[in-house]
Each structure stands twice: as C-alpha cells, then as structure tokens.
Design a protein around this motif. Structure first.
Motif, PDB file in Angstrom:
ATOM      1  N   GLN A  71       0.821  -1.208   0.000  1.00  0.00           N
ATOM      2  CA  GLN A  71       0.000   0.000   0.000  1.00  0.00           C
ATOM      3  C   GLN A  71       0.855   1.259   0.000  1.00  0.00           C
ATOM      4  O   GLN A  71       0.566   2.226  -0.722  1.00  0.00           O
ATOM      5  CB  GLN A  71      -0.933   0.000   1.217  1.00  0.00           C
ATOM      6  CG  GLN A  71      -2.021  -1.067   1.169  1.00  0.00           C
ATOM      7  CD  GLN A  71      -2.828  -1.136   2.443  1.00  0.00           C
ATOM      8  OE1 GLN A  71      -2.522  -0.470   3.451  1.00  0.00           O
ATOM      9  NE2 GLN A  71      -3.882  -1.954   2.448  1.00  0.00           N
ATOM     10  N   VAL A  72       1.923   1.232   0.798  1.00  0.00           N
ATOM     11  CA  VAL A  72       2.824   2.391   0.859  1.00  0.00           C
ATOM     12  C   VAL A  72       3.487   2.608  -0.496  1.00  0.00           C
ATOM     13  O   VAL A  72       3.569   3.732  -1.001  1.00  0.00           O
ATOM     14  CB  VAL A  72       3.876   2.200   1.962  1.00  0.00           C
ATOM     15  CG1 VAL A  72       4.956   3.285   1.867  1.00  0.00           C
ATOM     16  CG2 VAL A  72       3.224   2.228   3.339  1.00  0.00           C
ATOM     17  N   ILE A  73       3.968   1.533  -1.110  1.00  0.00           N
ATOM     18  CA  ILE A  73       4.643   1.646  -2.403  1.00  0.00           C
ATOM     19  C   ILE A  73       3.671   2.107  -3.482  1.00  0.00           C
ATOM     20  O   ILE A  73       4.009   2.965  -4.311  1.00  0.00           O
ATOM     21  CB  ILE A  73       5.302   0.301  -2.781  1.00  0.00           C
ATOM     22  CG1 ILE A  73       6.471   0.026  -1.830  1.00  0.00           C
ATOM     23  CG2 ILE A  73       5.781   0.318  -4.232  1.00  0.00           C
ATOM     24  CD1 ILE A  73       7.067  -1.344  -1.989  1.00  0.00           C
ATOM     25  N   ASP A  74       2.464   1.555  -3.470  1.00  0.00           N
ATOM     26  CA  ASP A  74       1.466   1.987  -4.448  1.00  0.00           C
ATOM     27  C   ASP A  74       1.150   3.471  -4.290  1.00  0.00           C
ATOM     28  O   ASP A  74       1.018   4.205  -5.282  1.00  0.00           O
ATOM     29  CB  ASP A  74       0.181   1.170  -4.308  1.00  0.00           C
ATOM     30  CG  ASP A  74       0.343  -0.265  -4.798  1.00  0.00           C
ATOM     31  OD1 ASP A  74       1.342  -0.538  -5.499  1.00  0.00           O
ATOM     32  OD2 ASP A  74      -0.532  -1.109  -4.475  1.00  0.00           O
ATOM     33  N   ALA A  75       1.019   3.914  -3.033  1.00  0.00           N
ATOM     34  CA  ALA A  75       0.726   5.330  -2.784  1.00  0.00           C
ATOM     35  C   ALA A  75       1.891   6.207  -3.243  1.00  0.00           C
ATOM     36  O   ALA A  75       1.681   7.281  -3.823  1.00  0.00           O
ATOM     37  CB  ALA A  75       0.449   5.557  -1.299  1.00  0.00           C
ATOM     38  N   ALA A  76       3.115   5.750  -2.992  1.00  0.00           N
ATOM     39  CA  ALA A  76       4.289   6.515  -3.417  1.00  0.00           C
ATOM     40  C   ALA A  76       4.362   6.586  -4.934  1.00  0.00           C
ATOM     41  O   ALA A  76       4.672   7.641  -5.511  1.00  0.00           O
ATOM     42  CB  ALA A  76       5.557   5.889  -2.850  1.00  0.00           C
ATOM     43  N   ASP A  77       4.085   5.463  -5.608  1.00  0.00           N
ATOM     44  CA  ASP A  77       4.106   5.448  -7.076  1.00  0.00           C
ATOM     45  C   ASP A  77       3.038   6.379  -7.637  1.00  0.00           C
ATOM     46  O   ASP A  77       3.263   7.095  -8.619  1.00  0.00           O
ATOM     47  CB  ASP A  77       3.881   4.034  -7.600  1.00  0.00           C
ATOM     48  CG  ASP A  77       5.075   3.111  -7.341  1.00  0.00           C
ATOM     49  OD1 ASP A  77       6.171   3.634  -7.059  1.00  0.00           O
ATOM     50  OD2 ASP A  77       4.891   1.881  -7.427  1.00  0.00           O
ATOM     51  N   HIS A  78       1.860   6.348  -7.010  1.00  0.00           N
ATOM     52  CA  HIS A  78       0.771   7.210  -7.462  1.00  0.00           C
ATOM     53  C   HIS A  78       1.145   8.679  -7.270  1.00  0.00           C
ATOM     54  O   HIS A  78       0.901   9.518  -8.165  1.00  0.00           O
ATOM     55  CB  HIS A  78      -0.503   6.889  -6.690  1.00  0.00           C
ATOM     56  CG  HIS A  78      -1.665   7.771  -7.050  1.00  0.00           C
ATOM     57  ND1 HIS A  78      -2.357   7.641  -8.228  1.00  0.00           N
ATOM     58  CD2 HIS A  78      -2.239   8.813  -6.386  1.00  0.00           C
ATOM     59  CE1 HIS A  78      -3.302   8.550  -8.294  1.00  0.00           C
ATOM     60  NE2 HIS A  78      -3.264   9.277  -7.182  1.00  0.00           N
ATOM     61  N   ALA A  79       1.741   8.997  -6.118  1.00  0.00           N
ATOM     62  CA  ALA A  79       2.146  10.382  -5.849  1.00  0.00           C
ATOM     63  C   ALA A  79       3.210  10.834  -6.847  1.00  0.00           C
ATOM     64  O   ALA A  79       3.177  11.966  -7.342  1.00  0.00           O
ATOM     65  CB  ALA A  79       2.672  10.508  -4.421  1.00  0.00           C
ATOM     66  N   GLU A  80       4.145   9.955  -7.155  1.00  0.00           N
ATOM     67  CA  GLU A  80       5.196  10.302  -8.107  1.00  0.00           C
ATOM     68  C   GLU A  80       4.622  10.539  -9.503  1.00  0.00           C
ATOM     69  O   GLU A  80       4.973  11.499 -10.184  1.00  0.00           O
ATOM     70  CB  GLU A  80       6.242   9.190  -8.166  1.00  0.00           C
ATOM     71  CG  GLU A  80       7.409   9.488  -9.094  1.00  0.00           C
ATOM     72  CD  GLU A  80       8.446   8.393  -9.111  1.00  0.00           C
ATOM     73  OE1 GLU A  80       9.478   8.560  -9.795  1.00  0.00           O
ATOM     74  OE2 GLU A  80       8.247   7.365  -8.436  1.00  0.00           O
ATOM     75  N   ALA A  81       3.711   9.661  -9.914  1.00  0.00           N
ATOM     76  CA  ALA A  81       3.084   9.826 -11.230  1.00  0.00           C
ATOM     77  C   ALA A  81       2.265  11.113 -11.284  1.00  0.00           C
ATOM     78  O   ALA A  81       2.277  11.830 -12.300  1.00  0.00           O
ATOM     79  CB  ALA A  81       2.205   8.623 -11.544  1.00  0.00           C
ATOM     80  N   SER A  82       1.569  11.417 -10.183  1.00  0.00           N
ATOM     81  CA  SER A  82       0.775  12.643 -10.132  1.00  0.00           C
ATOM     82  C   SER A  82       1.678  13.866 -10.218  1.00  0.00           C
ATOM     83  O   SER A  82       1.360  14.841 -10.922  1.00  0.00           O
ATOM     84  CB  SER A  82      -0.052  12.696  -8.850  1.00  0.00           C
ATOM     85  OG  SER A  82      -1.006  11.648  -8.826  1.00  0.00           O
ATOM     86  N   ALA A  83       2.810  13.818  -9.513  1.00  0.00           N
ATOM     87  CA  ALA A  83       3.756  14.930  -9.548  1.00  0.00           C
ATOM     88  C   ALA A  83       4.310  15.131 -10.955  1.00  0.00           C
ATOM     89  O   ALA A  83       4.486  16.262 -11.420  1.00  0.00           O
ATOM     90  CB  ALA A  83       4.890  14.689  -8.556  1.00  0.00           C
TER      91      ALA A  83
END
Length: 317
Positions: A71-83
């Motif tokens: 979940q943490v990695i998915d959230a980090a990946d999503h945040a990076e893609a959003s950025a």
C-alpha cells in the motif's frame, strides 16, 4: 521513518521468495540486498523471513507487513506519477478568460476541445473578462490563459508596453476578416462584396464606450480612412445583440466573419472589400507561469502555427 527503497526490496524478495532472483530483478548484488533486509528487520524489531538452505518463506508478521508495504509503495508510485503530470502540465487547474465574442469563434472551441482531449486531468474554468482587464488578471494570476482580439499592427506598440504587458506573452491563434452585418432589406444585402465607403454614412451599432472592443477600434479606423466621423447608434456588448439590433432595423454593424453563423432572416452578412483582419490571440504570463498554461500555450502553437513568433505586447480588445 522507513526507507522506501528498502520497502521495495522487501516486496521484491517476498514476491520471489528467493534472494538471488530478487537481486537480479533489482539489478543489485545479493549481499547488499541481504544486508538491506536485515536492516529493515532490525528497524522494525521483527523477522520478516524465515531462511533455510532450501527455502525462504515469510513469517506470519512478514506476511501481514507485506500488505502494508504494498500500500505504501502503491501510494508513493501514485504520488510520483501525479507529480510528473503536474510538472508536465497534463494535470492541475487552468483558468481561461475570454472576451464576449470569443466563444463563437471556431478557433476557441477547437483549441479548448483539443487540449481537453490531450490533457483530460486538467480542470478548466472559464470567465468572461473584458480585453482591457485581461493583462492585469493574467499578471496577477487570476487567469492563466486569456483569449482576446488584437489588430494586425498591435506589435508596433511593443516598445510602449508597460511592465504588466512585458510580463505577458501573446500568440495569434486565428485571423478573422470583418464583414458588414446589414438589414436584409437594404440595397447592400444582395451584393457579393462592398467597399466600406458605401456604408460609411450609415448608423453603426457598436460596443459600449470604455470596453475597449477591437471591433470599435476597427470601426473607427475604417471611418478615419473613409474621412468620416462614425455615426453611432445603439450599443450592445454581445455579437448576438449587435446582429439582433441590425435585424431590428437600428443600423449596420461591423462583425467578425464567424458571426454569419447567427442566421437571422432579416440580416445579411456582406464581405468588405480589402476587409480589415482581426487577430485572435491567447496570452499567458512569462513570469512564473503555471505548468498547465505553458502546456496550453505549447498545444495552441503546435495546433495553429499562425504567429511567426511569440510577441510580447498589449491587448486592445
């Protein structure tokens, strides 16, 4: 705070249940991977894997932690893609201003529709803003992009631009010839084209004084060239209202050619010989512009290719 890199290492080992294969996937050597997992276990205060000479398995605690790690990695990946999308201007918000006649023009609808298709995650908001107020709102950040009108020779005023104007870049997205909207019953209605001099003494329906309309500017220039003072009648702040007043027999009007899409039985649109041409422009800040504004400007430049270059100047419409 947990090291995100170590969490990725842990998830990879959990997926493979083999340190060697996990190391290959991660493109690192196995000994450093083993040390990173050991450091993570030490930091968490629990064992994540049971290791033997024949197998690697998750401990009960490791299996439970794996769900949280994913979940943490998915959230980090999503945040990076959003950025990344925000940085590229393909996500975010874009405030677009326009003068009242702009939405009728094909260029406006084509550019907004095309940009929305290219960057669907950009939320667009729209506001009708008089052309004279657009530079200030662009510079202040109230608007990100503004659609307006400018006369073809507006670039001659660049040297006289004030500090607000110098903070704004301008690009021509379309050129629109002017036509005469005349009563269908008039002698001009049946002609293929007319010289402005033939209607110079008519009563003109124009925009309200002080709105700075490019159409008013063009009208006064045409009258000056014909050597007459314009005889002004009723005023209207919408192209549709101008045309409606022509239909009501209150005078004639000088309007952009696209106004002919307003089909009224009592109005005829007649091309002007050597018709003046208005430039439809977009403007945006050059000082700290939004990423979405830069993306829209780049899209408009690629889609239109009308301007020979980007000009810094003032808007007259």
């Amino acid at each position: 705070m947990l090291d995100l890199r170590r969490l990725r290492y842990f998830v990879t080992v959990a997926d493979e249940l083999h340190f060697g294969r996990a190391a290959e996937r991660l493109h690192i050597a196995q000994p450093p991977l083993t040390r990173h997992i050991a450091s993570l276990e030490s930091e968490l205060g629990m064992r994540l894997f049971e290791r033997s000479t024949r197998a690697v398995t998750l401990t009960p605690e490791g299996a439970q932690f794996l769900e949280h790690a994913r979940q943490v990695i998915d959230a980090a990946d999503h945040a990076e893609a959003s950025a990344q999308r925000l940085a590229q201007g393909t996500a975010g918000r874009l405030a677009i201003g326009y003068t009242s006649s702009i939405p009728m023009s094909p260029a406006f609808s084509a550019l907004v529709r095309g940009f929305s298709g290219e960057a669907p995650e950009v939320a667009l908001t729209f506001r009708e803003v008089a052309g004279t107020a657009q530079p200030g709102q662009i510079a202040a950040g109230v608007l990100d992009i503004a659609f307006g009108w400018a006369a073809p020779d507006h670039a001659d005023d660049v040297d006289n631009a004030d500090d607000t104007d110098n903070a704004i870049a301008q690009w021509t997205v379309a050129r629109e010839p002017l036509v005469a909207a005349v009563p269908a019953s008039s002698e001009h209605a049946a002609r293929a084209a007319i010289a402005f001099e033939s209607i110079a003494h008519e009563c003109f329906i124009a925009w309200p004084t002080g709105q700075g309309s490019a159409l008013n500017t063009a009208l006064h220039r045409l009258c000056a060239q014909a050597g007459v003072e314009p005889r002004l009648g009723p005023r209207a702040s919408q192209v549709a209202a101008l045309v409606a007043l022509v239909a009501a027999g209150q005078g004639v009007a000088i309007v952009p050619a696209f106004a002919a899409s307003l089909r009224m039985a009592d109005v005829a649109y007649v091309p002007l010989i050597d018709a003046p041409v208005l430039e439809q422009t977009i403007t945006w800040r050059t000082q700290d512009p939004s990423r979405c504004a830069l993306r829209f400007a780049a899209f408009a430049r690629a889609a239109t290719g009308v301007s020979p270059d980007i000009r810094i100047g003032n808007i007259i419409s």
